[in-house]
Design an enzyme around this catalytic site. Structure first.
Site, mmCIF file in Angstrom:
data_model
loop_
_atom_site.group_PDB
_atom_site.id
_atom_site.type_symbol
_atom_site.label_atom_id
_atom_site.label_comp_id
_atom_site.label_asym_id
_atom_site.label_seq_id
_atom_site.Cartn_x
_atom_site.Cartn_y
_atom_site.Cartn_z
ATOM 1 N N ASN A 11 37.724 27.814 49.022
ATOM 2 C CA ASN A 11 38.049 26.744 48.082
ATOM 3 C C ASN A 11 39.550 26.481 48.185
ATOM 4 O O ASN A 11 40.352 27.295 47.734
ATOM 5 C CB ASN A 11 37.654 27.204 46.665
ATOM 6 C CG ASN A 11 38.112 26.254 45.588
ATOM 7 O OD1 ASN A 11 38.482 25.107 45.875
ATOM 8 N ND2 ASN A 11 38.093 26.708 44.348
ATOM 9 N N LYS A 13 41.235 24.268 46.714
ATOM 10 C CA LYS A 13 41.789 23.755 45.450
ATOM 11 C C LYS A 13 42.706 22.544 45.720
ATOM 12 O O LYS A 13 42.436 21.774 46.629
ATOM 13 C CB LYS A 13 42.517 24.868 44.693
ATOM 14 C CG LYS A 13 41.689 26.139 44.574
ATOM 15 C CD LYS A 13 42.262 27.130 43.615
ATOM 16 C CE LYS A 13 41.441 28.402 43.669
ATOM 17 N NZ LYS A 13 41.775 29.335 42.613
ATOM 18 N N HIS A 97 33.712 25.419 38.394
ATOM 19 C CA HIS A 97 34.757 26.408 38.661
ATOM 20 C C HIS A 97 35.523 26.684 37.365
ATOM 21 O O HIS A 97 35.727 25.778 36.556
ATOM 22 C CB HIS A 97 35.697 25.878 39.750
ATOM 23 C CG HIS A 97 36.644 26.918 40.246
ATOM 24 N ND1 HIS A 97 37.784 27.243 39.570
ATOM 25 C CD2 HIS A 97 36.591 27.720 41.341
ATOM 26 C CE1 HIS A 97 38.410 28.214 40.233
ATOM 27 N NE2 HIS A 97 37.700 28.517 41.317
ATOM 28 N N GLU A 99 38.524 26.975 36.730
ATOM 29 C CA GLU A 99 39.700 26.121 36.493
ATOM 30 C C GLU A 99 39.276 24.779 35.906
ATOM 31 O O GLU A 99 39.993 24.188 35.097
ATOM 32 C CB GLU A 99 40.493 25.949 37.799
ATOM 33 C CG GLU A 99 41.263 27.222 38.142
ATOM 34 C CD GLU A 99 41.462 27.470 39.609
ATOM 35 O OE1 GLU A 99 41.299 26.533 40.415
ATOM 36 O OE2 GLU A 99 41.790 28.622 39.963
ATOM 37 N N GLU A 169 32.401 34.660 39.358
ATOM 38 C CA GLU A 169 33.848 34.744 39.461
ATOM 39 C C GLU A 169 34.438 35.152 38.112
ATOM 40 O O GLU A 169 34.636 34.293 37.241
ATOM 41 C CB GLU A 169 34.429 33.388 39.858
ATOM 42 C CG GLU A 169 33.914 32.879 41.188
ATOM 43 C CD GLU A 169 34.927 31.942 41.836
ATOM 44 O OE1 GLU A 169 35.360 32.256 42.941
ATOM 45 O OE2 GLU A 169 35.279 30.930 41.225
ATOM 46 N N GLY A 175 42.867 34.334 41.308
ATOM 47 C CA GLY A 175 44.272 34.018 41.565
ATOM 48 C C GLY A 175 45.238 35.012 40.936
ATOM 49 O O GLY A 175 46.433 34.756 40.854
ATOM 50 N N SER A 215 40.165 36.954 43.976
ATOM 51 C CA SER A 215 41.137 37.719 44.766
ATOM 52 C C SER A 215 40.511 38.452 45.949
ATOM 53 O O SER A 215 40.873 39.589 46.261
ATOM 54 C CB SER A 215 41.914 38.675 43.866
ATOM 55 O OG SER A 215 42.618 37.943 42.877
ATOM 56 N N GLY A 237 42.876 31.528 47.228
ATOM 57 C CA GLY A 237 44.163 31.658 47.913
ATOM 58 C C GLY A 237 44.075 32.114 49.357
ATOM 59 O O GLY A 237 44.720 31.524 50.246
#
Ligand code: PEP
Length: 252
Positions: A11, A13, A97, A99, A169, A175, A215, A237
């Protein structure tokens, strides 16, 4: 038991211009040409979708979107419909997600509408669920997941449910560099698997892939993928860097 092909999803992002996206995809293609027995997905930002899909055509890489709107067309400024994602070359859509739940008002009800819209254009919904740190600390992990599953997956046929991918998740691990321990990951994945059997059917729980996200990196991927109820990973990330993501794809 149905054989579930592991899915390694990246992803991106809100990262990478069109040019950077294409260059990343181009760099990844030769590295993963030897891969067998696993599926690869990258989810660039909307602006890069079509160009990345063209770039990876004929390779082992699938392309996904990071969101979808549930209406088919019309006066919905800033939104993107399912047929647009199909025309851009997508095959997956990330939905719910954390976020989006945290910053953009996503709820289980809107997750449900987005899953419906995704299935209606024959794309694969990758549905994210997970508890916050506070929910975990107050022993609410399983009840939060139950609610997200029951409400998010409301009113779908067993056939449609079998098409889904679920990503567990834990919000506190996204993150943050804090990965859930192997015991925590396996415990929750096994719980979700059993919950799918109880709530829906054995064929749904045998077919649906449950990914872990939070992570994930080159140095923990092998341990995570060795867990019996983990069918892949959703990587944020660490998917931005070709070398690291390639190592993740090549998990042992
Ligand atoms: C994610 O965004 O889905 C994610 C898991 O991010 P990260 O790998 O950076 O924790």
């Amino acid at each position: 038991m149905a054989k579930r092909t592991p899915l390694i999803a990246g992803n991106w992002k809100m990262n990478k211009t069109v040019q950077e996206s294409v260059e990343t995809a181009q760099a990844l293609i030769p590295l993963i040409s030897d891969v067998t027995g696993r599926e690869i997905l990258i989810a660039p930002p909307f602006t890069s979708l079509a160009m990345v899909a063209q770039t990876v055509k004929g390779s082992l890489i699938n392309v996904g979107a990071q969101n979808i709107f549930w209406e088919k067309s019309g006066a919905f400024t800033g939104e993107i419909a399912g047929n647009m994602l199909v025309s851009a070359g997508c095959s997956y859509v990330i939905i719910g997600h954390s976020e989006r739940r945290q910053y953009f008002g996503e709820t289980d009800e809107t997750v449900n509408k987005r899953i419906k819209a995704t299935l209606s254009v024959q794309l694969i919904p990758l549905v994210c669920i997970g508890e916050t740190e506070q929910e975990r600390e107050s022993q609410k992990t399983f009840s939060v997941l139950d609610t997200q599953i029951v409400n998010g997956l409301k009113n779908f046929s067993m056939d449609d449910l079998c098409k889904l991918v679920i990503a567990y998740e834990p919000v506190w691990a996204i993150g943050t560099g804090k990965t859930a321990t192997e015991n925590q990951v396996q415990e929750v994945h096994e719980y979700i698997r059993k919950f799918l059997t109880k709530q829906y059917s054995a064929s749904v729980s045998d077919t649906v892939r449950i990914l872990y996200g939070g992570s994930v990196k080159a140095d923990n991927i092998d341990r995570i993928m060795a867990l019996p109820d983990v069918d892949g990973v959703l990587v944020g990330g660490a998917s931005l860097d070709v070398k690291g993501f390639n190592r993740i794809i090549h998990f042992n």
